[in-house]
Design a protein around this motif. Structure first.
Motif, PDB file in Angstrom:
ATOM      1  N   HIS A  94       0.904  -1.259  -0.027  1.00  0.00           N
ATOM      2  CA  HIS A  94       0.094   0.026   0.129  1.00  0.00           C
ATOM      3  C   HIS A  94       0.801   1.279  -0.117  1.00  0.00           C
ATOM      4  CE1 HIS A  94      -3.866  -2.081   1.875  1.00  0.00           C
ATOM      5  NE2 HIS A  94      -3.481  -2.392   0.459  1.00  0.00           N
ATOM      6  N   LEU A  95       2.183   1.311   0.731  1.00  0.00           N
ATOM      7  CA  LEU A  95       2.873   2.428   0.782  1.00  0.00           C
ATOM      8  C   LEU A  95       3.558   2.691  -0.648  1.00  0.00           C
ATOM      9  CD1 LEU A  95       3.328   3.761   3.217  1.00  0.00           C
ATOM     10  CD2 LEU A  95       5.575   2.350   3.595  1.00  0.00           C
ATOM     11  N   LEU A  96       3.578   1.576  -1.464  1.00  0.00           N
ATOM     12  CA  LEU A  96       4.198   1.656  -2.605  1.00  0.00           C
ATOM     13  C   LEU A  96       3.135   2.257  -3.591  1.00  0.00           C
ATOM     14  CD1 LEU A  96       6.245  -1.591  -3.170  1.00  0.00           C
ATOM     15  CD2 LEU A  96       7.156   0.571  -3.092  1.00  0.00           C
ATOM     16  N   LEU A 103       8.542  -9.925  -2.198  1.00  0.00           N
ATOM     17  CA  LEU A 103       8.597  -9.168  -1.046  1.00  0.00           C
ATOM     18  C   LEU A 103      10.223  -8.376  -1.156  1.00  0.00           C
ATOM     19  CD1 LEU A 103       7.897  -8.406   2.085  1.00  0.00           C
ATOM     20  CD2 LEU A 103       9.597 -10.160   2.785  1.00  0.00           C
ATOM     21  N   GLU A 104      11.023  -8.824  -1.634  1.00  0.00           N
ATOM     22  CA  GLU A 104      12.608  -8.509  -1.809  1.00  0.00           C
ATOM     23  C   GLU A 104      12.497  -7.214  -2.650  1.00  0.00           C
ATOM     24  OE1 GLU A 104      11.904 -11.712  -1.826  1.00  0.00           O
ATOM     25  OE2 GLU A 104      12.677 -11.968   0.183  1.00  0.00           O
ATOM     26  N   GLN A 105      11.661  -7.364  -3.698  1.00  0.00           N
ATOM     27  CA  GLN A 105      11.604  -6.339  -5.031  1.00  0.00           C
ATOM     28  C   GLN A 105      10.801  -5.168  -4.637  1.00  0.00           C
ATOM     29  OE1 GLN A 105       9.532  -8.662  -7.845  1.00  0.00           O
ATOM     30  NE2 GLN A 105      11.201  -9.168  -9.199  1.00  0.00           N
ATOM     31  N   MET A 106       9.775  -5.452  -3.745  1.00  0.00           N
ATOM     32  CA  MET A 106       9.103  -4.279  -3.185  1.00  0.00           C
ATOM     33  C   MET A 106       9.976  -3.511  -2.080  1.00  0.00           C
ATOM     34  SD  MET A 106       5.119  -5.108  -2.186  1.00  0.00           S
ATOM     35  CE  MET A 106       5.188  -7.025  -1.943  1.00  0.00           C
ATOM     36  N   ALA A 107      10.864  -4.428  -1.128  1.00  0.00           N
ATOM     37  CA  ALA A 107      11.774  -3.691  -0.250  1.00  0.00           C
ATOM     38  C   ALA A 107      12.884  -2.919  -1.068  1.00  0.00           C
ATOM     39  CB  ALA A 107      12.523  -4.761   0.720  1.00  0.00           C
ATOM     40  N   LYS A 108      13.300  -3.405  -2.162  1.00  0.00           N
ATOM     41  CA  LYS A 108      14.366  -2.760  -3.292  1.00  0.00           C
ATOM     42  C   LYS A 108      13.767  -1.479  -3.459  1.00  0.00           C
ATOM     43  CE  LYS A 108      17.968  -3.686  -6.439  1.00  0.00           C
ATOM     44  NZ  LYS A 108      17.929  -2.528  -7.128  1.00  0.00           N
ATOM     45  N   THR A 109      12.426  -1.488  -3.953  1.00  0.00           N
ATOM     46  CA  THR A 109      12.080  -0.264  -4.527  1.00  0.00           C
ATOM     47  C   THR A 109      12.074   0.934  -3.671  1.00  0.00           C
ATOM     48  OG1 THR A 109      10.558  -1.844  -5.894  1.00  0.00           O
ATOM     49  CG2 THR A 109      10.051   0.760  -5.989  1.00  0.00           C
ATOM     50  N   ILE A 110      11.424   0.577  -2.289  1.00  0.00           N
ATOM     51  CA  ILE A 110      11.360   1.328  -1.133  1.00  0.00           C
ATOM     52  C   ILE A 110      12.641   1.944  -0.988  1.00  0.00           C
ATOM     53  CG2 ILE A 110      11.213   1.588   1.330  1.00  0.00           C
ATOM     54  CD1 ILE A 110       8.420   1.115   0.373  1.00  0.00           C
ATOM     55  N   ASP A 116      13.917   5.971  -2.524  1.00  0.00           N
ATOM     56  CA  ASP A 116      13.874   6.573  -1.344  1.00  0.00           C
ATOM     57  C   ASP A 116      12.615   7.074  -0.655  1.00  0.00           C
ATOM     58  OD1 ASP A 116      15.195   7.699   1.172  1.00  0.00           O
ATOM     59  OD2 ASP A 116      15.369   9.599   0.230  1.00  0.00           O
ATOM     60  N   ILE A 117      11.649   5.890  -0.653  1.00  0.00           N
ATOM     61  CA  ILE A 117      10.307   6.345   0.013  1.00  0.00           C
ATOM     62  C   ILE A 117      10.452   6.256   1.412  1.00  0.00           C
ATOM     63  CG2 ILE A 117       8.222   5.237   0.053  1.00  0.00           C
ATOM     64  CD1 ILE A 117       8.333   4.373  -3.013  1.00  0.00           C
ATOM     65  N   ARG A 118       9.797   7.229   2.015  1.00  0.00           N
ATOM     66  CA  ARG A 118       9.585   7.281   3.489  1.00  0.00           C
ATOM     67  C   ARG A 118       8.386   7.014   3.935  1.00  0.00           C
ATOM     68  NH1 ARG A 118      14.146   9.966   6.092  1.00  0.00           N
ATOM     69  NH2 ARG A 118      15.624   9.378   4.532  1.00  0.00           N
TER      70      ARG A 118
END
Ligand code: ATP
Length: 486
Positions: A103-105, A117-124, A128-130
């Motif tokens: 949802h944050l993405l 999960l890893e791809q989402m974390a890498k995109t964050i 530089d999503i806060r």
């Protein structure tokens, strides 16, 4: 979408007029829980009754069940929920608040569909999503959404698994076991652990064999259930759309594997016809063919029916082809055959399943959004709910023109009793002037108001029937009233 309705309009109407309140509000609330007031419970019941009538009562290939909410935990191990019923979670390193990673993405303009999960974390990291508070985000992980509780007199004990070595050490320490209370040693799946069901579907699958043995149905046939489901949503939001306690209305439709496509198409049609009975405009419902990467592991085809909610176009219900996944799993885990034997000693096989899965809260929101209408009457703005008559909390409101004229009140009570006997959900409204009463009934979607005036008692025995949508009034004799309102 045909019109734009703001979430605030719906939320404030629901609270002000007694449809839906925040759960435990008097104590500051409990996130993700909602209480239905007198009008909300009527609307909800009407939606659920319509569903039951459409998909159970009006068909002869359906069997209803009402299974227990608490089920043997083996159900959730076999179904895969213990291992895989997860949502991706990420934590704000400063405030420790937790957010749903996908949802944050989405909130930051990234489509997370199909990402690991890893791809989402890498995109964050890459973007530089806060957090919404502007802080750095920590590690991502999967979070299991089932609520866990404990059953019976073992509820306040903890089972610990200790090796022989550790038991010897425990004796040396004089029986002090506190140092062994580590997450590896505590037995989380002891027999006293139970889960609040996260879907009604498993209560259907576990009764498949019972229904077959008691009723010998021919294929295809369905089993239907409606009732509460619980999910520990990471961030409940968008009013009742994402709640932690909600209701589902589900069918598991058992078919021969050779003709699942045909049955799937039939369900598409049946769902659309039900949505039109809910009063949802065709152009606010969209079918989303879920891509393979995004489908649940058991599904070979899923269509999400999306509705244009005020927050965005989002899932109202799902239609999935679940193959023989569930029955096969139950057969493997229970050791009991789930085979269907065609009458006369014919073919034996495990039926495949098509599952239409409706969420009651999401249906209520879609109904309210579709019905919410603004127009102008005599130069004044008016908000009203253009609800289908069969869903409106009150079917009709009855008023004496003046509440201090005994003869008017007496006659109005007679009419009220007559209509109450016929319809049940009839409102008595004698507060304020007639104009105010009409507005109040319009706002909660009452299709007709009946007013008893001096003509009723002195002249011709007719009453005024005022139509919510057109605001037109006509005189109707009391004898013809129930027929007119039917
Ligand atoms: P989402 O992706 O929005 O979380 P889902 O795909 O997990 O939903 P399903 O597991 O398919 O939902 O559940 C079937 C139906 O149950 C949904 O279509 C929805 O109507 C309803 N539902 C699921 N979760 C919730 C919830 N937290 N609050 C209200 N209704 C829900």
């Amino acid at each position: 979408m045909s019109k734009k309705v703001a979430m605030d309009d719906i939320v404030s109407l629901c609270k002000r007029r007694g449809f839906i309140y925040q759960g435990s509000e008097v104590y500051g609330g409990l996130a993700g829980t909602w209480d239905y007031g007198p009008l909300g419970v009527q609307l909800k019941r009407h939606i659920m009754d319509l569903w039951w009538k459409t998909f159970v009562d009006n068909r002869d290939d359906m069997y209803g069940v009402d299974a227990a909410i608490l089920m043997n935990q083996k159900v959730w191990q076999a179904s895969g929920h213990v291992d895989t019923f997860n949502d991706p979670l990420i934590e704000d390193v400063e405030t420790k608040r937790r957010y749903r990673l996908d949802h944050l993405l989405e909130d930051n303009g990234v489509n997370p569909e199909g990402m690991t999960l890893e791809q989402m974390a890498k995109t964050i990291q890459d973007k530089d999503i806060r957090s919404p508070d502007g802080n750095e985000l920590g590690n991502a992980r999967q979070f299991n959404m089932m609520f866990e509780t404990k059953i019976g007199p073992m509820a306040d004990t903890i089972a610990i698994n200790l090796s022989r070595d550790n038991i010897e050490k425990l004796y040396e320490k004089g029986g002090d076991f506190t140092s062994y209370l580590t997450s590896e040693n505590v037995d989380k799946t002891g027999p006293h652990v139970v889960f609040l069901r996260p879907e009604t579907a498993q209560g259907i699958f576990t009764n498949y064999k019972n229904i077959v043995d008691s009723f010998y149905p021919d294929l295809p046939f369905g089993i239907a259930q409606m009732g509460k489901a619980f999910r520990n949503e990471i961030s409940p939001r968008d009013f009742v759309f994402r709640s932690r306690e909600f209701e589902q209305m589900e069918v598991e439709y058992f078919v021969h594997p050779d003709n699942w496509q045909e049955q799937f198409e039939q369900w598409r049609t049946d769902i659309k016809s039900f949505l039109s009975q809910l009063g949802l405009p065709e152009d606010s419902v969209h079918e989303h063919e879920v891509p393979e990467d995004d489908r649940a592991h058991y599904s070979e085809r899923t269509i999400d029916f999306m509705f244009d909610y005020p927050h965005k176009s989002d899932e109202l219900l799902g239609l999935a082809y679940r193959t023989d996944f569930d029955l096969k799993n139950i057969q493997d885990h229970s050791g009991k055959s789930m085979e269907y034997i065609v009458k006369g000693g014919g073919e034996r096989f495990i039926p495949h399943v098509i599952e239409p899965s409706f969420g009651v809260e999401r249906a209520i929101m879609a109904v309210l959004v579709s019905a919410f209408t603004q127009d102008e009457v005599n130069g004044e703005a008016r908000n009203y709910l253009k609800l289908p008559t069969h869903l409106a909390p009150y079917r009709v409101a009855v008023s004496p023109l003046l509440k201090n004229k005994e003869e008017l009140v007496k006659k109005a009570r007679e009419v009220y009793d007559l209509l109450k006997k016929e319809f049940g959900n009839v409102a008595w409204d004698d507060n304020g002037n007639i104009g105010k009463r009409y507005r109040r009934q319009d706002e909660i979607g009452t299709p007709h108001c009946v007013v008893i005036d001096f003509d009723t008692i002195e002249k011709d025995g007719t009453v005024t029937v005022r139509n919510r949508d057109t605001t037109e009034q006509e005189r109707v004799s009391i004898d013809e009233l129930t027929q007119k309102l039917n």
